[in-house]
Design a protein around this motif. Structure first.
Motif, short mmCIF file in Angstrom:
data_model
loop_
_atom_site.label_atom_id
_atom_site.label_comp_id
_atom_site.label_asym_id
_atom_site.label_seq_id
_atom_site.Cartn_x
_atom_site.Cartn_y
_atom_site.Cartn_z
N SER A 178 24.50 -38.41 7.67
CA SER A 178 23.48 -39.22 7.90
C SER A 178 23.66 -40.62 7.32
N ASP A 179 22.63 -41.57 7.46
CA ASP A 179 22.39 -42.67 6.50
C ASP A 179 21.09 -42.72 5.75
N LEU A 180 20.61 -41.30 5.67
CA LEU A 180 19.48 -41.29 4.82
C LEU A 180 19.63 -41.74 3.42
N ALA A 181 18.43 -42.31 2.75
CA ALA A 181 18.69 -42.41 1.30
C ALA A 181 18.59 -41.30 0.47
N VAL A 182 19.21 -41.14 -0.49
CA VAL A 182 19.34 -39.86 -1.31
C VAL A 182 18.91 -39.97 -2.88
N LEU A 183 18.16 -39.15 -3.30
CA LEU A 183 17.65 -39.36 -4.59
C LEU A 183 18.17 -38.06 -5.48
N ILE A 184 19.09 -38.41 -6.38
CA ILE A 184 19.91 -37.29 -7.13
C ILE A 184 19.18 -37.18 -8.48
N THR A 185 18.68 -36.04 -8.74
CA THR A 185 18.01 -35.78 -10.00
C THR A 185 18.63 -34.64 -10.75
N GLY A 186 18.55 -34.49 -12.12
CA GLY A 186 19.20 -33.73 -13.04
C GLY A 186 19.40 -34.04 -14.42
N GLU A 187 19.48 -33.32 -15.29
CA GLU A 187 19.66 -33.61 -16.64
C GLU A 187 20.82 -34.61 -17.04
N THR A 188 20.91 -35.15 -18.13
CA THR A 188 21.90 -35.98 -18.58
C THR A 188 23.14 -35.10 -18.68
N GLY A 189 24.35 -35.57 -18.12
CA GLY A 189 25.63 -34.94 -18.26
C GLY A 189 26.00 -33.94 -17.24
N VAL A 190 24.84 -33.96 -15.95
CA VAL A 190 25.16 -32.71 -15.10
C VAL A 190 26.45 -33.27 -14.01
N GLY A 191 26.69 -34.63 -13.74
CA GLY A 191 27.70 -34.99 -12.98
C GLY A 191 26.77 -35.60 -11.68
N LYS A 192 25.62 -36.59 -11.81
CA LYS A 192 24.94 -37.12 -10.85
C LYS A 192 25.76 -38.06 -10.15
N LEU A 207 24.30 -26.91 -16.49
CA LEU A 207 25.62 -26.17 -16.75
C LEU A 207 25.19 -24.65 -16.90
N ARG A 208 23.97 -24.53 -17.45
CA ARG A 208 23.49 -23.03 -17.94
C ARG A 208 23.17 -22.34 -16.86
N ASP A 209 22.92 -23.01 -15.55
CA ASP A 209 22.51 -22.24 -14.38
C ASP A 209 23.58 -21.99 -13.43
N ARG A 210 24.68 -22.44 -13.81
CA ARG A 210 25.84 -22.07 -12.93
C ARG A 210 26.67 -20.90 -13.51
N ASP A 211 26.21 -19.81 -13.13
CA ASP A 211 26.79 -18.57 -13.73
C ASP A 211 28.18 -18.54 -13.14
N TYR A 214 26.90 -20.70 -26.12
CA TYR A 214 26.16 -22.02 -26.50
C TYR A 214 25.15 -22.47 -25.19
N HIS A 215 24.22 -23.21 -25.54
CA HIS A 215 23.32 -23.64 -24.47
C HIS A 215 23.57 -24.75 -23.73
N TRP A 216 24.36 -25.62 -24.29
CA TRP A 216 24.93 -26.68 -23.51
C TRP A 216 23.91 -27.60 -22.93
N PRO A 217 23.00 -28.18 -23.96
CA PRO A 217 21.84 -29.39 -23.53
C PRO A 217 22.54 -30.57 -22.88
N GLY A 218 23.83 -30.70 -23.45
CA GLY A 218 24.42 -32.15 -22.69
C GLY A 218 25.34 -31.80 -21.52
N ASN A 219 25.29 -30.44 -20.70
CA ASN A 219 25.87 -30.01 -19.73
C ASN A 219 27.17 -30.29 -19.92
N VAL A 220 27.77 -30.79 -18.55
CA VAL A 220 29.18 -30.70 -18.08
C VAL A 220 29.82 -31.88 -19.07
N ARG A 221 29.34 -32.89 -19.25
CA ARG A 221 29.65 -34.04 -20.15
C ARG A 221 30.04 -33.70 -21.43
#
Length: 533
Positions: free
Chosen positions: A219-233, A370-374, A410-417
């Motif tokens: 589609s051409d719908l507008a997309v809003l990507i949300t997530g913590e810093t470093g998740v790969g938005k 990242l910590r939710d990606r088992d 480890y907890h990975w507060p900075g996620n994938v980055r």
């Protein structure tokens, strides 16, 4: 049982399953499992050629370290892969060959030391008379594949493997029944730049994310990507663009947080010469650059209110106006925005216009932490490890067992980055240790240099009152007669027990509260004596 009978008994179930509705990973898993029943291998792998044979990507492994799935092998950097491709048929490498083995130290049957592979053979898979990939077998015992029989068995097995690959491809085509879906898949195949970073991972959270991307891309719908810093938005935004009908047009990115307020409109809409001090020549804005393509607004929550109002008009009408010019221009742009802020809260506080927020968030996508990606962490670690190995010109790099456990803990507060930076840093630390030229570079837990999570942060992340949890550790706080490890174990034991009690002893809910993988929580609970089975 004779070798021929053994081969036949392994092939018959696979032939019977060719027409079954199985996922590609399951087909490939059964293929390798059957192969190892026929030949005495410690490890097997199925790899597919990518980018006209430049790279080999593992699709399925059996007996290799999990991070192998995250790696991508450049054929020119691995002489054994190049030799198999040149041979065009099953071949065995001499046990005394000087060609380095890409799997040295990755075979999981022996975790006490990174033992090198001693016996290796493989063959090219031909699909539609073209090289499709490789089947490889490795053994730690020299002479495991001696004689002509193993080569003949592997060659015969490769024909069935090619049929399995072709069947998997056919099943995938049959699933794409909708005309719109077929069109998007073909467009994606032809126009996605091969340089785009892949969204790695096979967890349920990543599968849901991929489904969201596929749903909205057409589609051409507008997309809003949300997530913590470093998740790969931004990678998600690129994936939406790459799977859309605009994939062969421009993808233009702008970081709204990095722009001075007085230059935001100029960057977005452009300006003419003399429109303001410093405007020495005419310049097109990001909207014009992205005409017919996609404009990615990163950190969109940082836009000033005045700019939000002007952007809203563009989103509604498609009309823009360069600074200093009276004439309007019409643009056709798909908007993808991203933020790590709570925009609904920003609307309530008056820092974001409600109409602008609702126009942006037509299709929201939440990128998982990242910590939710088992199960994805070691795959990603392997990908970053292989990239670092190639960039630094190393022969082989391996995550030690203890370092894998440290990554999972480890907890990975900075996620994938943060994970990527950690892996790159650990390789540099490991390179400082003396080693022989042919010795595998092992990444230890000390090389990772992961920071310790403060106890208060752990307690709060589990949803427990700090005062209640802290009162449970008087001995751990005051006693000096026990080792540091014992104190830490006692802290973990009490925290896990309190969390389990708060969540009615539900392992999955407790794992989510503690921000750890469910399997990791089970393993830790058994080690600490909380669970006995």
């Amino acid at each position: 049982m004779t070798p021929d009978a053994s081969l036949l008994s392994a092939l018959l179930p696979l032939i019977a399953q060719l027409s079954n509705h199985l996922s590609e990973p399951e087909r490939y898993r059964r293929l390798l499992a059957a192969l190892r029943t026929v030949l005495p291998a410690d490890a097997a792998a199925l790899l597919r050629f990518e980018e006209n044979g430049t790279w080999l990507r593992p699709l399925s492994i059996d007996g290799l370290s999990p991070d192998t799935l995250g790696r991508r092998f450049r054929v020119s950097e691995h002489p054994r892969f190049a030799a198999l491709l040149a041979a065009g048929q099953a071949m065995r490498f001499p046990t005394d060959t000087e060609l380095p083995d890409p799997y040295d130290g990755l075979v999981t049957h022996h975790t006490d030391a990174p033992l090198p592979v001693h016996d290796c053979m493989g063959c090219v898979l031909m699909v539609n008379e073209q090289p499709w990939g490789l089947l490889t077998l490795d053994a730690l015992q020299p002479g495991s594949f001696a004689g002509d029989a193993p080569l003949a068995a592997l060659q015969a097995f490769s024909n069935l493997a090619a049929a399995t690959v072709a069947t998997a491809a056919r099943m995938r085509e049959l699933e794409q029944t909708a005309a719109q879906e077929r069109q998007r898949a073909e467009h994606f195949r032809r126009h996605t730049p091969v340089t785009h970073t892949r969204l790695l991972g096979h967890s349920a959270a990543m599968r849901n994310l991929q489904r969201d991307i596929a749903t909205v891309a057409a589609s051409d719908l507008a997309v809003l990507i949300t997530g913590e810093t470093g998740v790969g938005k931004e990678l998600v935004a690129q994936a939406v663009h790459a799977q859309s009908l605009r994939a062969d047009q421009a993808f233009v990115s702008i970081n709204c947080a990095a722009l001075p307020e007085n230059l935001v409109e100029s960057e977005l809409f452009g300006h003419v010469r003399g429109a303001f001090t410093g405007a020495v020549q005419e310049r097109a804005g990001k909207f014009e650059q992205a005409h017919q393509g996609t404009l990615f607004l990163d950190e969109v929550g940082e836009l000033p209110l005045a700019t939000q109002a002007k952007l809203l008009r563009v989103l509604q009408s498609g009309h823009i106006q360069r600074l200093g010019l009276d004439r309007e221009r019409t643009v056709n742009v798909r908007i993808i925005a991203a933020t790590n802020q709570d925009l609904e809260k920003a609307v309530r506080s008056g820092h974001m216009r409600a109409d602008f927020f609702h126009r942006l968030g037509v299709f929201p996508i939440q990128v998982p932490r990242l910590r939710d990606r088992d199960g994805d962490l070691l795959v990603l670690a392997g990908h970053f490890l292989e990239r670092a190995r190639s960039e630094l010109g190393l022969d082989q790099v391996r995550l030690e067992t203890a370092s894998q456990a440290a990554l999972l803990d480890y907890h990975w507060p900075g996620n994938v980055r943060e994970l990527e930076h950690c892996i790159r840093r650990s390789v540099l630390h490991a390179m400082r240790r003396p080693r022989t030229h042919q010795q595998t570079l092992g990444i230890t837990a000390e090389d990772l240099k992961l920071p310790h999570t403060p106890p208060t942060a752990l307690i709060q992340s589990a949803g427990l009152p700090v005062s209640d949890a802290a009162s449970a550790f008087p001995d751990a706080i005051t006693s000096d007669s026990t080792s540091l490890n014992a104190h830490v174990d006692q802290f973990k034991r009490t925290l896990i027990m309190q969390t389990l009690q708060a969540h009615n002893h539900n392992i999955a809910s407790s794992a989510r509260a503690l921000h750890v993988d469910r399997s990791n929580l089970l393993r830790l609970s058994r080690r600490l004596g909380i669970l006995t089975s």
